[in-house]
Design a protein around this motif. Sequence first.
Motif, short mmCIF file in Angstrom:
data_model
loop_
_atom_site.label_atom_id
_atom_site.label_comp_id
_atom_site.label_asym_id
_atom_site.label_seq_id
_atom_site.Cartn_x
_atom_site.Cartn_y
_atom_site.Cartn_z
N PHE A 62 0.81 -1.22 0.00
CA PHE A 62 0.00 0.00 0.00
C PHE A 62 0.84 1.27 0.00
N GLN A 63 2.15 1.14 0.12
CA GLN A 63 3.03 2.30 0.06
C GLN A 63 4.38 1.86 -0.51
N PRO A 64 5.07 2.78 -1.16
CA PRO A 64 6.29 2.39 -1.88
C PRO A 64 7.47 2.07 -0.98
N GLY A 65 7.50 2.62 0.21
CA GLY A 65 8.65 2.40 1.09
C GLY A 65 8.25 2.41 2.54
N PHE A 66 9.13 1.92 3.39
CA PHE A 66 8.90 1.91 4.83
C PHE A 66 9.60 3.11 5.45
N THR A 67 9.02 4.28 5.22
CA THR A 67 9.49 5.51 5.85
C THR A 67 8.30 6.21 6.48
N MET A 68 8.55 7.00 7.52
CA MET A 68 7.47 7.67 8.25
C MET A 68 7.87 9.10 8.55
N VAL A 69 6.87 9.96 8.71
CA VAL A 69 7.17 11.33 9.10
C VAL A 69 7.77 11.32 10.50
N GLY A 70 8.64 12.28 10.75
CA GLY A 70 9.31 12.34 12.04
C GLY A 70 10.33 11.25 12.25
N GLY A 71 10.66 10.50 11.20
CA GLY A 71 11.62 9.41 11.34
C GLY A 71 11.12 8.26 12.21
N LEU A 72 9.78 8.12 12.34
CA LEU A 72 9.24 7.15 13.29
C LEU A 72 9.38 5.71 12.82
N HIS A 73 9.85 5.48 11.60
CA HIS A 73 10.10 4.10 11.18
C HIS A 73 11.18 3.44 12.04
N SER A 74 11.90 4.23 12.81
CA SER A 74 12.89 3.67 13.74
C SER A 74 12.28 3.36 15.10
N GLY A 75 10.94 3.48 15.22
CA GLY A 75 10.29 3.34 16.53
C GLY A 75 10.18 1.93 17.05
N ARG A 76 10.41 0.92 16.21
CA ARG A 76 10.37 -0.47 16.66
C ARG A 76 11.63 -1.19 16.18
N SER A 77 11.99 -2.23 16.92
CA SER A 77 13.22 -2.99 16.64
C SER A 77 13.01 -4.00 15.53
N VAL A 78 14.12 -4.52 15.02
CA VAL A 78 14.05 -5.59 14.02
C VAL A 78 13.32 -6.82 14.58
N PRO A 79 13.64 -7.31 15.77
CA PRO A 79 12.90 -8.47 16.29
C PRO A 79 11.39 -8.21 16.42
N HIS A 80 11.02 -6.99 16.82
CA HIS A 80 9.60 -6.67 16.94
C HIS A 80 8.91 -6.79 15.59
N LEU A 81 9.52 -6.23 14.54
CA LEU A 81 8.89 -6.24 13.23
C LEU A 81 8.93 -7.63 12.60
N VAL A 82 9.93 -8.42 12.90
CA VAL A 82 9.95 -9.81 12.44
C VAL A 82 8.77 -10.57 13.04
N GLN A 83 8.51 -10.36 14.31
CA GLN A 83 7.38 -11.03 14.95
C GLN A 83 6.05 -10.52 14.39
N ALA A 84 5.98 -9.24 14.08
CA ALA A 84 4.77 -8.72 13.43
C ALA A 84 4.53 -9.42 12.10
N PHE A 85 5.58 -9.65 11.35
CA PHE A 85 5.49 -10.39 10.08
C PHE A 85 4.92 -11.79 10.32
N ARG A 86 5.46 -12.48 11.31
CA ARG A 86 4.99 -13.83 11.62
C ARG A 86 3.50 -13.83 11.98
N LEU A 87 3.11 -12.90 12.84
CA LEU A 87 1.73 -12.88 13.32
C LEU A 87 0.75 -12.44 12.23
N ALA A 88 1.19 -11.53 11.36
CA ALA A 88 0.34 -11.14 10.23
C ALA A 88 0.12 -12.33 9.31
N ASP A 89 1.16 -13.11 9.08
CA ASP A 89 1.02 -14.31 8.26
C ASP A 89 0.06 -15.30 8.93
N ALA A 90 0.22 -15.52 10.23
CA ALA A 90 -0.64 -16.47 10.95
C ALA A 90 -2.10 -16.08 10.87
N ALA A 91 -2.38 -14.77 10.81
CA ALA A 91 -3.76 -14.29 10.74
C ALA A 91 -4.27 -14.19 9.31
#
Length: 387
Positions: free
Chosen positions: A334-363
């Motif tokens: 839904f968007q061309p890149g993983f960037t956010m205003v205010g630089g907030l794309h750095s607001g979560r860690s790599v392990p956190h986003l990896v787990q989000a990927f897993r859980l999104a797939d599971a759902a």
Amino acid sequence: MTARIILPTPGGGTEELTLREPAGWQRPAGPPASRIAYAAAHVVADPHADNAPGQLARLDWDATLAVRRNLWAWGLGVAEAMDTAQRGMGLDWAATRELIRRSAAEAAACGGRIVAGAATDQLTGVPDTLDEVVTAYVEQVAFVQECGATAVVMASRQLAALASGPDDYLRVYEQVLRETTTPVVLHWLGDMFDPALAGYWGSADLDEATKTFVALIQAHANVIDGVKVSLLDAEREVRLRELLPPTVKVYTGDDYHYPELIEGDGRQFSHALLGAFAAIAPAASAALQRLDAGDTAGFRDILDATVPLSRHVFAPPTQYYKTGIAFLSWLNGFQPGFTMVGGLHSGRSVPHLVQAFRLADAAGLLLDPDLAVDRMRRYLSVAGVGA
């Protein structure tokens, strides 16, 4: 061909994940009939602009509005310019005004439901008087209403910093409500979403704060469509439903307990105004279609399966949940890149986003597994943990 990816595990190992097929939910013919449901939408940063911390927000308007059109296509309303859109965390008032104007015009064009946040964030620093807070609120409420959206009167950091007790909150809100031309939604945002809002309604004791909140609503129920409650406390929300006038709706903002709150207890239920619904829109739509058909078990089967993802995305520090919403949006194309205003794309860690990927797939919420795998591999490579 089945999509597979090697993902990092805690401690430095790896394991292969074979993605499931997307659930294949069908878009509805229109909005749900049994509940009103809004998804609080995020904004997409312009990747060519200087969206660094402290800089004015610059948005990718095409992608930002496409996100909203997708939500409307799933039968959901859009809650615009709320905290999911990074109010107070990168989205300034000038960008907010343009966002509300453009989104309201899009809603009118497609017949979509829209509410939009009205706050006091055009003020800088702590104001000198409560009257300045009132003036700021009235300006924003009027602007939202002029654009054709229902105003959500958001919690104000400026009021929280200035108020000395419950009477100050009542004075401000009563003046704002006397000025409104159409019914509004009041928003109680807990300090887990914004620490600057601690002690809102004049007390750190939530029972005392609730008394002030309810007294305000009872006195002005004729101009209050409903209340959005974001306290992550299901029992408190249920008790609040019992205290409110019957004409005032409760829109749950509880991203941990939304299935049971929306289902209700056989007597009362909550409608929805949720950041989580921006991430799980197809599942939310399918679940509400089941509820409309009287299939409560089917409603819960679909929606309960999304709760682990939502609880993870909204895990403490909860205010950084916007990063997970944007990440999932990027994975789904839904968007061309993983960037956010205010630089907030750095607001979560790599392990956190990896787990989000897993859980999104599971759902079943990775709508194009091949695209999601390709983008996840690119992300992991840049992060230095790609296989």
